[in-house]
Scaffold this motif. Sequence first.
Motif, PDB file in Angstrom:
ATOM      1  N   TYR B 456       0.820  -1.213   0.000  1.00 44.86           N
ATOM      2  CA  TYR B 456       0.000   0.000   0.000  1.00 44.86           C
ATOM      3  C   TYR B 456       0.845   1.249   0.000  1.00 44.86           C
ATOM      4  O   TYR B 456       0.336   2.352   0.024  1.00 44.86           O
ATOM      5  CB  TYR B 456      -0.948  -0.021   1.199  1.00 44.86           C
ATOM      6  N   VAL B 457       2.156   1.054   0.034  1.00 46.74           N
ATOM      7  CA  VAL B 457       3.028   2.215   0.009  1.00 46.74           C
ATOM      8  C   VAL B 457       3.162   2.650  -1.438  1.00 46.74           C
ATOM      9  O   VAL B 457       3.691   1.932  -2.268  1.00 46.74           O
ATOM     10  CB  VAL B 457       4.394   1.863   0.612  1.00 46.74           C
ATOM     11  N   SER B 458       2.644   3.832  -1.720  1.00 50.78           N
ATOM     12  CA  SER B 458       2.682   4.280  -3.108  1.00 50.78           C
ATOM     13  C   SER B 458       4.063   4.844  -3.415  1.00 50.78           C
ATOM     14  O   SER B 458       4.866   5.103  -2.517  1.00 50.78           O
ATOM     15  CB  SER B 458       1.605   5.317  -3.342  1.00 50.78           C
ATOM     16  N   GLU B 459       4.281   5.042  -4.690  1.00 51.56           N
ATOM     17  CA  GLU B 459       5.566   5.572  -5.150  1.00 51.56           C
ATOM     18  C   GLU B 459       5.930   6.843  -4.391  1.00 51.56           C
ATOM     19  O   GLU B 459       7.063   7.020  -3.967  1.00 51.56           O
ATOM     20  CB  GLU B 459       5.455   5.919  -6.637  1.00 51.56           C
ATOM     21  N   GLU B 460       4.927   7.711  -4.235  1.00 52.49           N
ATOM     22  CA  GLU B 460       5.203   9.008  -3.635  1.00 52.49           C
ATOM     23  C   GLU B 460       5.877   8.874  -2.284  1.00 52.49           C
ATOM     24  O   GLU B 460       6.750   9.658  -1.925  1.00 52.49           O
ATOM     25  CB  GLU B 460       3.893   9.806  -3.465  1.00 52.49           C
ATOM     26  N   VAL B 461       5.436   7.859  -1.527  1.00 50.96           N
ATOM     27  CA  VAL B 461       5.953   7.739  -0.168  1.00 50.96           C
ATOM     28  C   VAL B 461       7.433   7.427  -0.201  1.00 50.96           C
ATOM     29  O   VAL B 461       8.223   8.061   0.506  1.00 50.96           O
ATOM     30  CB  VAL B 461       5.172   6.653   0.604  1.00 50.96           C
ATOM     31  N   TRP B 462       7.827   6.489  -1.022  1.00 48.75           N
ATOM     32  CA  TRP B 462       9.260   6.184  -0.983  1.00 48.75           C
ATOM     33  C   TRP B 462      10.096   7.199  -1.729  1.00 48.75           C
ATOM     34  O   TRP B 462      11.252   7.420  -1.423  1.00 48.75           O
ATOM     35  CB  TRP B 462       9.559   4.738  -1.358  1.00 48.75           C
ATOM     36  N   TYR B 463       9.519   7.899  -2.718  1.00 49.35           N
ATOM     37  CA  TYR B 463      10.250   9.022  -3.318  1.00 49.35           C
ATOM     38  C   TYR B 463      10.597  10.032  -2.226  1.00 49.35           C
ATOM     39  O   TYR B 463      11.680  10.569  -2.164  1.00 49.35           O
ATOM     40  CB  TYR B 463       9.374   9.767  -4.336  1.00 49.35           C
TER      41      TYR B 463
END
Lengths: 441, 989
Positions: B456-463
């Motif tokens: 559920y961790v979207s790209e934005e979060v890890w960016y």
Amino acid sequence: MIGGLFIYNHKGEVLISRVYRDDIGRNAVDAFRVNVIHARQQVRSPVTNIARTSFFHVKRSNIWLAAVTKQNVNAAMVFEFLYKMCDVMAAYFGKISEENIKNNFVLIYELLDEILDFGYPQNSETGALKTFITQQGIKGQHQTKEEQSQITSQVTGQIGWRREGIKYRRNELFLDVLESVNLLMSPQGQVLSAHVSGRVVMKSYLSGMPECKFGMNDKIVIDKQGKGGASDDAGKSELGGSGKQSIAIDDCTFHQCVRLSKFDSERSISFIPPDGEYELMRYRTTKDIILPFRVIPLVREVGRTKLEVKVVIKSNFKPSLLAQKIEVRIPTPLNTSGVQVICMKGKAKYKASENAIVWKIKRMAGMKESQISAEIELLPTNDKKKWARPPISMNFEVPFAPSGLKVRYLKVFESKLNYSDHDVIKWVRYIGRSGIYETRC
Amino acid sequence: MPAVSKGDGMRGLAVFISDIRNCKSKEAEIKRINKELANIRSKFKGDKALDGYSKKKYVCKLLFIFLLGHDIDFGHMEAVNLLSSNKYTEKQIGYLFISVLVNSNSELIRLINNAIKNDLSSRNPTFMCLALHCIANVGSREMAEAFAGEIPRILVAGDTMDSVKQSAALCLLRLYKTSPDLVLMGEWTSRVVHLLNDQHMGVVTAAISLITCLSQKNPDEFKTCVSLAVSRLSRIVSSASTDLQDYTYYFVPAPWLSCKLLRLLQCYPPPEDGAVKGRLVECLETILNKAQEPPKSKKVQHSNAKNAILFEAIALIIHYDSEPNLLVRACNQLGQFLQHRETNLRYLALESMCTLASSEFSHEAVKTHIETVINALKTERDVSVRQRAADLLYAMCDRSNAKQIVAEMLSYLETADYSIREEMVLKVAILAEKYAVDYSWYVDTILNLIRIAGDYVSEEVWYRVIQIVINRDDVQGYAAKTVFEALQAPACHENMVKVGGYILGEFGNLIAGDPRSSPLVQFNLLHSKFHLCSVPTRALLLSAYIKFINLFPETKTTIQEVLRCDSQIRNSDVELQQRAVEYLKLSSIASTDVLATVLEEMPPFPERESSILAKLKKKKGPGAVSNELEEGKREGGELNGAGERPGDSSAIGASNASTPSPSADLLGLRSAAPVSAAPPSAGSLLVDVFSEAGPAAPAASVNDDGFLRDLEPPTESSDSLLAEGSGDSDSAPPSVVSEDPAPPLPESDELLNKFVCKNNGVLFENQLLQIGIKSEYRQNLGRMYLFYGNKTSVQFVSFTTTVSCPGELQSHLNVQLKPVDPLVEGGAQVQQVINIECITDFSEAPILNIKFRYGGALQNLSLKLPVTINKFFQPTEMASNDFFQRWKQLSQPQQEAQKIFKANHAMDTEVIKAKLLGLGTALLDKVDPNPENFVCAGVIQTKSQQVGCLLRLEPNAQAQPGEQMYRLTLRSSKDTVSKRLCDLLAEQF
């Protein structure tokens, strides 16, 4: 491989439910009811696929017969079986209606056990079935051992449709040529499409195991013979106006008793007939059809509130013949508020519930004409849609075959018993009925 | 309907309906209906007039048939006739038929309107009501046109019956909703407002609905309703439960009316009049007091009615947000509901508290319920209630309780419902970032988040986590260590591998000292995950490997081996294969110095709004997110973006990444993305991180330019000649067409001005061709990417482009054009790189000439390339006195250029700032004594010299009425530069 067979009444209540295979669950019964019988839109396709299960249905009056399968079956086979099933039931208890089915449900289960085994259709010959499935209770007490073994050997034998040792004092046979003629004609009298589908039904009361040979004026056979000898005057038409001698049959199917190998090689129809009534062959022709009636419509719109309709029908066959049960159905617009009809012959009536004028004539000889005129009053509506003018349809019955088919001979050979072809009393009858017989107006 | 007399029973109708009900099949039903229709038609057609009763009966039957789903195309006239009947039942049926069946374009509308008009003007209240109901039910524009003027008169007339007034108010409301332009209140306004004082409670209830709707559209006209509403409310609230007789519902006086009054008040700010306000506060207090009283009845209706008023009152208190006392009381009241038996009440309490939490007065009070809310999050059975609890936790979070809340949310996440997981993840990520005092806690939290709910961790979060780690030196080591540990788990989520790959690739050296995490161990750890990952992740890992080669030369052979093996160098995926080939070549050819430059550590990202917030907003829709967001920051972010067309930049970004250059040598790297930023060529995946990072990110890309140019085989000129020769061989000789470039388009000067303050966008567009542009400048060098998009479905042949520098410009500017493929397929886009070197300052723009054949016809197009002197600005920061000292130094008259001009655009400070920043200069704050003025400084870098520039822009909003003027002053060490810049800038504002 039919998985199961269900019969429903018009409300979708299950009257008969017989499951032959394990892959059909109980919920299949409900699935058909919900998705077809109670469907919001009318389901027109006779084959419905619900959740990888195929339902093949036919409807007889208010009764639904549905065959269910999960396998990839030959749909034509399934429908052939369903129609046969209807024939069998009709032969046992007459009209297929909810009441008849409820009254004969034990019999129906018995029949289903016999004519379908693990989903594979078995012997569905009424005559044969009637020897061991009866409506008079158990016959066992009266049947001797020999009789029982005879039935077994007959049903499982090579000629399953006829038992040995039949004896009649009078050897008699009845041959009916039943045809239904379908037509669509333009208002100007141009034939847009026409075809005849016919059946040859035979009722035979013959002793022993007779060998029969049936001959008709099939074009291929006639041409073959015509090459051999001179033109055969005897075959000249005694029916209708057409002087042609042979007809072109587009396609035909035969009862299982006909030897197909012989038909394929010599085009001769030879068979050992079942005892009693059966359908010998079915055929279809599209060329040189004798149209028994011609409908000439005349529709005139007088203003927005009135419509004048005049319809003339002409009979187009030999004056000596009489057509019967003639019914002409003239559709009326949806905003009809009143109808006055005048007709010279028969009775005509405006039937509001069907949105049509129905004109009935009991009898009508050939080469005659009759006329009806009607004044239709219309209620002005605020609906701008124009009336679609559905075609005028017609029903009738004539004593000849509109396709021109004629029975040339039906020979009976019985070598073991001492009666010959001449001793057999033969009756031939032709009946032509209307199928969908429409004329645009 | 009044009592039915025997004659009104309509036996025929009953028989017909029972017939239909008894039909066994659909066909039978249709037959019966056809018969009935024919009967009705003949009756209507008949010569003798029908009496009212039969007319009513038949119309009724028609209505029934219509409602069964059959078309009815007659009978309208008869129904209209019924309208003029004097009998109630006949009139009623007539109106019923018309409300259901008449469509607005019918020609009968005139007759109907006439009948309605008669009824409206009759004195009979029942008839008036029927007519009003019909108008409201039809509610068409025609109805509104005919009666919009009449109904307000009825509504406010003194002699109108109460029941009619009620109907009139609701009818007017309906017309106002369908065609607001036709309902003009004007003179009626004050009298409508005074309906609030009406004796009859029903009238008041109906009128409030109307007033609420009207006052939402034009609040000023209805301002007077506030005091009336307050007094009415106080009368109701203070009345005993028995006072209002019919309007007391389970011991609660007029609950609906109270709710509507409170809702009306929510359309307005708190009343200014002290007395009114006092009275209102008193009312609200009474309502809150009453909530504390023991219930007068055990019936659920009683508590429902009471709570409805209470929640509406709390909504009003929150809306006013000015009474600390009330807010705290409301909060306490809601706190009680948090543990109520009723699930609905708990839901509502959580929802209202969410808004309370954003008020400064009640924030603390809300926080006291934290334990209860956390408990609710864990134990509620209904997922929607849990969702509200999560919202509330998010809203009440601040620095003091962030750690607790984040920890609770994280632990809840493990068992959370799937439908709210993604939102929870975003919330945790935002809270962790926002309230992170100590960034190692932040890193821990996010890594935990990925571990618990990786999917559920979207790209934005890890960016975002990578952005933060790169921008903060203090956590880099810790992050590397934590990531390294997290990766040691036997199964870790792909997002974890991505973060791990990136962070170890950048900062693996920080933990390499420890033998347990020596370079080779790190590499092996990463590589053990490699084969389980998807293509984008593997691409990222490959980039991490090449970075490893730079960080730890001792791993070079191992990594080269990995790159060389068939599964990489012959990978079926083009992206992976290209990376493997290029990285292998890069590592074997380039010297360590070059490697170090190319694979330099990522420069810090510019600070901007967290992309996670945007994602959360998008997910929940506007308004749902707590108002705590720092508004200024968000606006700033939007403004920066507004300089560019939003669609263009992303499209170009994507096409940029998705056209891996077919000449797959090292040059391909340059066209794809800056070399130093290894991951960007992972395609659209990372566009978000880098799309706006333009000016700061590609530090190395220009520096290594020379090196790359050396590597390039010098074949371009011969290539283009060949292409041109072959393409034109069958038509006119090439010399005729190609030597004759078209004159520049007349609008190309405008196009040029468009690009003074921005680097990316669409340069040109017609039916055939679209030219997009993306450019970067550094010192005296620049690189421009041109994207030629074929908008047709037919290919362009002999596509050639040339750049010419007219006149003197040749010696001022060095422009190099890379050859472009002579065939452009239909719908395809080709890319061309132009390298620009500024030798000395210049004023003209180079001309780009494009020629191609489209369906045999030669197209010849000339444009000015948007290369202007300001592109070579380097911003210079300086203090106030420093600035003015230099300003004075450049005081020779030829060094200064000044212009006074009219503003072409509105004077928006933010826009001007954005433009000045886009110019390339540094915008200096607090330098000029006048805060209205803008002051900038920068150095223009050319090969021959550097020219310092100072700029001063003085807006004068009140120069002349209706006209806004600017004064622009530029001083630079070179007169031509001042003049040119002044000319360029004068067009921009």
